[in-house]
Design an enzyme around this catalytic site. Structure first.
Site, PDB file in Angstrom:
ATOM      1  N   VAL A 173       0.811  -1.219   0.000  1.00  0.00           N
ATOM      2  CA  VAL A 173       0.000   0.000   0.000  1.00  0.00           C
ATOM      3  C   VAL A 173       0.846   1.271   0.000  1.00  0.00           C
ATOM      4  O   VAL A 173       0.296   2.371  -0.112  1.00  0.00           O
ATOM      5  CB  VAL A 173      -0.970   0.038   1.210  1.00  0.00           C
ATOM      6  CG1 VAL A 173      -1.923  -1.132   1.170  1.00  0.00           C
ATOM      7  CG2 VAL A 173      -0.214   0.090   2.533  1.00  0.00           C
ATOM      8  N   LYS A 174       2.156   1.144   0.118  1.00  0.00           N
ATOM      9  CA  LYS A 174       3.022   2.316   0.199  1.00  0.00           C
ATOM     10  C   LYS A 174       3.274   2.907  -1.196  1.00  0.00           C
ATOM     11  O   LYS A 174       2.901   2.307  -2.219  1.00  0.00           O
ATOM     12  CB  LYS A 174       4.333   1.928   0.889  1.00  0.00           C
ATOM     13  CG  LYS A 174       4.130   1.425   2.326  1.00  0.00           C
ATOM     14  CD  LYS A 174       3.576   2.512   3.210  1.00  0.00           C
ATOM     15  CE  LYS A 174       3.117   2.081   4.592  1.00  0.00           C
ATOM     16  NZ  LYS A 174       3.890   1.103   5.301  1.00  0.00           N
ATOM     17  N   PRO A 175       3.930   4.068  -1.296  1.00  0.00           N
ATOM     18  CA  PRO A 175       4.108   4.715  -2.602  1.00  0.00           C
ATOM     19  C   PRO A 175       4.809   3.861  -3.657  1.00  0.00           C
ATOM     20  O   PRO A 175       4.633   4.089  -4.847  1.00  0.00           O
ATOM     21  CB  PRO A 175       4.930   5.959  -2.252  1.00  0.00           C
ATOM     22  CG  PRO A 175       4.496   6.298  -0.860  1.00  0.00           C
ATOM     23  CD  PRO A 175       4.314   4.973  -0.183  1.00  0.00           C
TER      24      PRO A 175
END
Length: 357
Positions: A173-175
């Site tokens: 879910v991170k960049p």
């Protein structure tokens, strides 16, 4: 279901992983070294050390920084519990600095003098202004789990312009993602060497005594990243600017279309800064009803976070008086935001949200 966040994997990511699977190395090898070099290029740091996940990176940073029993380490209460647990892992005492409601980051002006360690969380991707610290703690660790791709007036987050170490998470879910994974950047060769030992059982090879010979000189862990994950990470890093631009565009569109809605928008980004917009956290008045209604309509919002000081595991270190954090938590709701979020899906999120407000 429109998820609150998700990874974006392309054919070139798959090809990079497939190339490793067809090669000679699967665990830590040349792809990890290449990924660490790519992280240095992206952040401007002198050294990068890859870890199995972001929590392991924070643990490694606390240990490499020399924090331990008798030390007090402060962090933001508005974060995932790993931001405080890294102090507990090394025997230090965690404590908290209340947030600035204008940024949702810990308020640097509240950081007490004489602190042994500070874990500065860049909440939702907005960097903490570390130049505003009235007194420098002995060890400053940036928790940049949300902030790969973010910028400050001193350059990319991760260049450690005002810190000793900077930790990243590469959860899906991170960049950007390595599936699971993390890293620590630093400008200190000594800290980088401690990090490398820590992630691999505290081992130090000594080829002068034989190609097989090594000694375990410190307590360490098996926190290594695989070449499979590192290959994905290098491929994702090449697209990070595009991912970040897409997140910013979606965030700007939310701001425009929700400007007159009955909610509080996320903090504005100060001049000279760039947020990677890992999250788009709004504040609403009836959070439970709004959350349940959005979920029932297929809009996967989330709450970031249950404040760390609310968890029973932190009770022995309290009590804590953190009114700004408690007030923010009552209304926080993260809207869906990721690079390939379509305008149609965003319009659906907004329509359902307005109907509930």
């Amino acid at each position: 279901m429109i998820r609150y966040s998700r990874q974006q994997i392309d054919d070139d990511d798959i090809a990079a992983v497939t190339a490793v699977l067809r090669g000679d190395w699967l665990t830590t090898g040349p792809a990890v070294t290449a990924f660490e070099e790519d992280l240095c290029a992206a952040t401007g740091a002198a050294h990068a050390v890859a870890f199995a996940n972001g929590t392991a990176a924070l643990h490694g940073a606390a240990a490499a920084g020399g924090l331990g029993p008798g030390d007090v380490v402060a962090t933001s209460p508005l974060s995932f519990v790993a931001s405080a647990n890294c102090a507990r892992y090394v025997g230090a005492t965690p404590t908290f600095v209340d947030i600035d409601p204008a940024t949702l980051n810990l308020d640097p002006t509240r950081v007490p003098a004489g602190l042994d360690g500070l874990v500065a969380v860049h909440y939702a991707g907005l960097p903490v202004d570390l130049t505003a610290l009235p007194d420098r703690p002995r060890v400053i660790i940036e928790d940049a789990a949300h902030a790969i791709g973010s910028l400050t007036p001193d350059g990319p987050v991760g260049n450690c312009a005002h810190s000793d170490l900077c930790c990243f998470s590469f959860h899906p879910v991170k960049p950007m993602t390595t599936a699971e994974g993390g890293a620590v950047t630093t400008n200190s060769a000594e800290l980088a060497e401690r990090l490398r030992r820590f992630r691999s059982h505290g081992m130090v090879p000594d080829p002068s005594r034989g190609g097989w010979y090594y000694e375990v000189v410190d307590t360490g862990y098996n926190y290594r990243l695989t070449d499979i994950q590192a290959a994905l990470g290098s491929s994702q890093l090449r697209k990070l600017e595009g991912f970040t631009a897409a997140r910013i565009a979606a965030a700007d569109r939310y701001r425009e279309l929700l400007a007159d809605a009955d909610l509080q928008l996320p903090p504005e980004i100060p001049a000279g800064y760039r947020s990677a917009y890992h999250l788009f956290p709004v504040r609403v008045r009836d959070r439970r009803r709004t959350y349940d209604g959005l979920q029932a309509a297929g809009v996967g919002v989330q709450v970031h976070y249950v404040p760390i000081h609310h968890h029973p595991v932190m009770a022995p270190y309290g009590p804590f008086d953190l009114p700004e954090t408690d007030a923010a938590y009552e209304g926080l709701l993260s809207l869906p935001l990721y690079p390939d979020l379509t305008a149609a899906d965003q319009d659906r999120v907004i329509a359902v949200l307005r109907s509930l407000l």
